[in-house]
Design a protein around this motif. Structure first.
Motif, mmCIF file in Angstrom:
data_model
loop_
_atom_site.group_PDB
_atom_site.id
_atom_site.type_symbol
_atom_site.label_atom_id
_atom_site.label_comp_id
_atom_site.label_asym_id
_atom_site.label_seq_id
_atom_site.Cartn_x
_atom_site.Cartn_y
_atom_site.Cartn_z
ATOM 1 N N SER A 72 -68.347 18.162 16.932
ATOM 2 C CA SER A 72 -67.798 19.281 17.676
ATOM 3 C C SER A 72 -66.190 19.382 17.352
ATOM 4 N N TYR A 126 -64.428 15.823 16.515
ATOM 5 C CA TYR A 126 -64.991 14.600 16.980
ATOM 6 C C TYR A 126 -66.489 14.637 16.664
ATOM 7 N N GLY A 159 -61.838 11.752 22.173
ATOM 8 C CA GLY A 159 -62.739 10.661 21.924
ATOM 9 C C GLY A 159 -62.333 9.332 22.156
ATOM 10 N N ASP A 186 -70.316 13.190 17.897
ATOM 11 C CA ASP A 186 -70.733 12.734 18.976
ATOM 12 C C ASP A 186 -71.906 11.738 18.597
ATOM 13 N N ILE A 218 -74.698 19.311 22.231
ATOM 14 C CA ILE A 218 -73.566 18.345 22.008
ATOM 15 C C ILE A 218 -73.409 17.753 23.315
ATOM 16 N N THR A 275 -71.211 15.231 24.294
ATOM 17 C CA THR A 275 -69.622 15.163 24.336
ATOM 18 C C THR A 275 -69.095 16.034 23.474
ATOM 19 N N GLU A 276 -68.419 17.131 24.054
ATOM 20 C CA GLU A 276 -67.781 18.069 23.428
ATOM 21 C C GLU A 276 -66.293 17.694 22.939
#
Length: 621
Positions: free
Chosen positions: A349, A339, A300, A341, A273, A275-276
């Protein structure tokens, strides 16, 4: 046996070579340096024919004694792989050409040892592949180049001059593969397994996200023979037949299906992932039901909106929403932010925030709001304790954090406020109480003694004017309330000897400036006082006990009087023309010490006569 990945990536490129080269050409290829041969002076090294200048040895061969090839027995060898000056050890050197030099005194000779390496990947030089594995390029596993490859009596060579193994052509079982170079033949076992493990592509099993739940590989894979019949799975993230992406970590992972002897493998690629999901505030929020709304935010970007759920039920689309505590009952609420990714791996995530909604009741428990200016301290009872009590006016005096000093606070109307905050639960509350401190009425009276104990004394009300004193004044003697015929004047006949207390209060409970009631003590008199037109005591005790605290000229026959009092040095310390005003033993608002004082009094009696009385009075404290 070292297990070889069944899905082999790009292999290193090798020059295509021909296996029909003559031994002379091969020997020429092995001549790696002009100084490798012919550098002998006085001594010689002769290796086995036909390559007398080069000794060939497999990379995993045991140590070999080089002295057997030297022309003398008294010299020593030097160079890579030389042990003890006499032997050559190929272990750990890797495939390649190594110069060795023999020295005996001033005589030297240099020749070459070629280490032939034939080893598949890993520590084990042998390998195992599945029967459905792709072809294997043998040139990738040998060093140096220039040799030939054999499967028994059959040379392995395709039409392009490459040595390639095809597991499906070889068939299941163990195959002896030789790599021949120079005078040696290095042999490895190549085992084609009958076991099959296929983790299908384009399936969640082939590309799980790192935060996916663990799943059962048996249900998504092809396994021959079946799992559990002596066969087991192994590899990163494997527990039994369960694969846990988080435990394996991101990247490609080789998963093996084996019975300890025979096995196959396939690859699982765990997606990271990039962008967590991140939710703000980051820590648990404690808030009160009466608090203002606050914003819960996700990280986000606006064009790639996330979503929120509360207790896995109520949903809000977007990357932020306002949480209004007043709309929720007290309790704990789990806020989950999702969100996806989409700019990275496409994996979803989550991040979670817990909000504790609490309630707090702050209360000033007291109901009393009206006080007399002469009242004692007022303790303000609050709940819960530990807050801050304060007033809207600095004139309000405090004994301590919760006690109002009524007597030293000016009369008026004030607001008391109590604030309490509990950081642990995120609550703040307050309560208020209005109090009124009223000005007390001047309630006072005087006792005019009679000339004789057989005649009544006169008690006269001398305080603030009251319209109807017959109903407003409440008299009592020695705590016995007198209610009949009471007004602003009483005639009281005492029974002697005895000491009596006269108290006066207001019937409606109104505030009295000097307390709830006013009390005076009537001292005992004797029969000797009878017949006197005026009674002048010779001692008084101004100590504040309300008993004989004033020096007074007594007697109903006195119409007018002027009293002078002097100290022992002749200084006048008191003067009055009011029979009801007694001397309290002070001079210029300072208490005088005990002692003997002199009085001079001029009297006008009710029969019209005048008289002057002189004498001593003793002040006792």
């Amino acid at each position: 046996m070292q297990l070889l990945k069944s899905k082999i990536g790009p292999l290193k490129t090798k020059l295509t070579y021909l296996f029909t080269l003559s031994l002379m050409i091969v020997a020429g290829l092995l001549a790696h340096s002009p100084n490798s041969y012919g550098q002998c002076t006085g001594v010689d090294i002769t290796f086995p024919a036909p390559y007398n200048d080069t000794l060939f040895i497999c990379h995993d061969s045991p140590m070999i004694d080089l002295m057997q090839y030297a022309s003398t027995a008294t010299g020593l060898f030097s160079g890579s792989g030389i042990v003890g000056g006499t032997s050559f050890d190929p272990i750990g050197l890797g495939g390649g050409h190594y110069d060795v030099t023999y020295t005996d005194g001033a005589n030297t000779c240099s020749k070459t040892v070629t280490v032939v390496e034939f080893a598949f990947s890993g520590a084990d030089p042998d390998t195992l592949v599945c029967k459905d594995s792709p072809s294997v390029f043998l040139q990738n596993f040998t060093e140096p180049d220039g040799g030939t490859y054999w499967n028994g009596p059959i040379q392995i060579l395709d039409g392009s001059g490459n040595a390639i193994l095809y597991p499906t052509v070889l068939g299941t079982g163990t195959h002896q593969i030789e790599y021949r170079l120079g005078t040696v033949s290095c042999i490895r076992e190549f085992v084609v397994s009958s076991v099959v493990l296929i983790i299908p592509d384009n399936d969640i099993a082939s590309a799980p996200c790192i935060n996916d739940e663990p799943y059962n590989l048996v249900t998504v894979s092809t396994m021959e023979p079946s799992f559990g019949n002596g066969f087991y799975l192994s590899g990163p993230g494997i527990s039994g037949s369960i694969f846990d992406p988080a435990a394996a970590g991101p990247g490609e992972h080789q998963i093996y299906f084996s019975n300890g002897v025979d096995s196959c493998s396939d690859v699982i690629n765990v997606l990271p992932i990039l962008t967590e999901a991140n939710i703000l505030p980051a820590d648990t929020v404690n808030i009160c039901t009466n608090a203002l709304p606050f914003t819960i935010m996700g990280n986000g970007p606006t064009e790639l909106a996330g979503s929120f759920t509360i207790n896995s039920d109520t949903s809000f689309a977007g990357n932020n929403f306002g949480f209004e505590p007043a709309e929720y009952d007290t309790g704990t609420y789990m806020i989950e932010y999702l969100y996806i990714d989409v700019e990275g791996s496409g994996c979803p995530s989550f991040d979670t925030l817990f909000v504790n909604v609490n309630d707090l009741t702050v209360d000033i428990i007291n109901n009393q709001g009206t006080f007399c200016e002469s009242d004692g301290p007022f303790l303000v009872n609050v709940s819960p304790p530990g807050g801050v009590l304060y007033a809207d006016d600095a004139s309000v005096q405090f004994f301590d954090a919760q006690t109002i000093d009524i007597a030293n606070t000016p009369p008026g109307t004030y607001w008391l406020y109590y604030d309490y905050s509990d950081i642990d639960v995120g609550c703040f509350g307050s309560d208020s109480l209005q109090i009124e401190i009223t000005t007390g009425q001047d309630v006072s009276f005087a006792v005019i003694p009679s000339d004789c104990i057989t005649e009544p004394d006169k008690v006269i009300y001398t305080g603030t004017e009251i319209t109807d004193t017959s109903n407003a004044l409440v008299w009592s003697i020695n705590e016995y309330e007198l209610t009949e015929g009471m007004g602003d004047t009483m005639l009281v006949t005492w029974t002697y000897p005895g000491t009596y207390e006269i108290s006066l209060s207001l019937a409606d409970g109104s505030c009295i400036a000097n307390g709830d009631s006013l009390t005076q003590v009537i001292p005992s008199r004797t029969q000797d006082d009878c017949g006197a037109l005026a009674y002048i005591p010779n001692v008084f005790t101004p100590n504040g006990d309300d008993v004989n605290d004033l020096f007074l000229i007594m007697g109903d026959a006195v119409v007018e009087m002027t009293l002078h009092i002097y100290d022992r040095w002749g200084e006048k310390v008191f003067e009055t023309s009011d029979q009801l005003e007694g001397w309290n033993g002070t001079f210029k608002d300072e208490q005088l010490p005990p002692g003997v004082f002199f009085y001079y009094v001029e009297l006008l009696l009710d029969d019209g006569s005048t008289t002057i009385q002189k004498g001593n009075v003793t002040l006792i404290r």
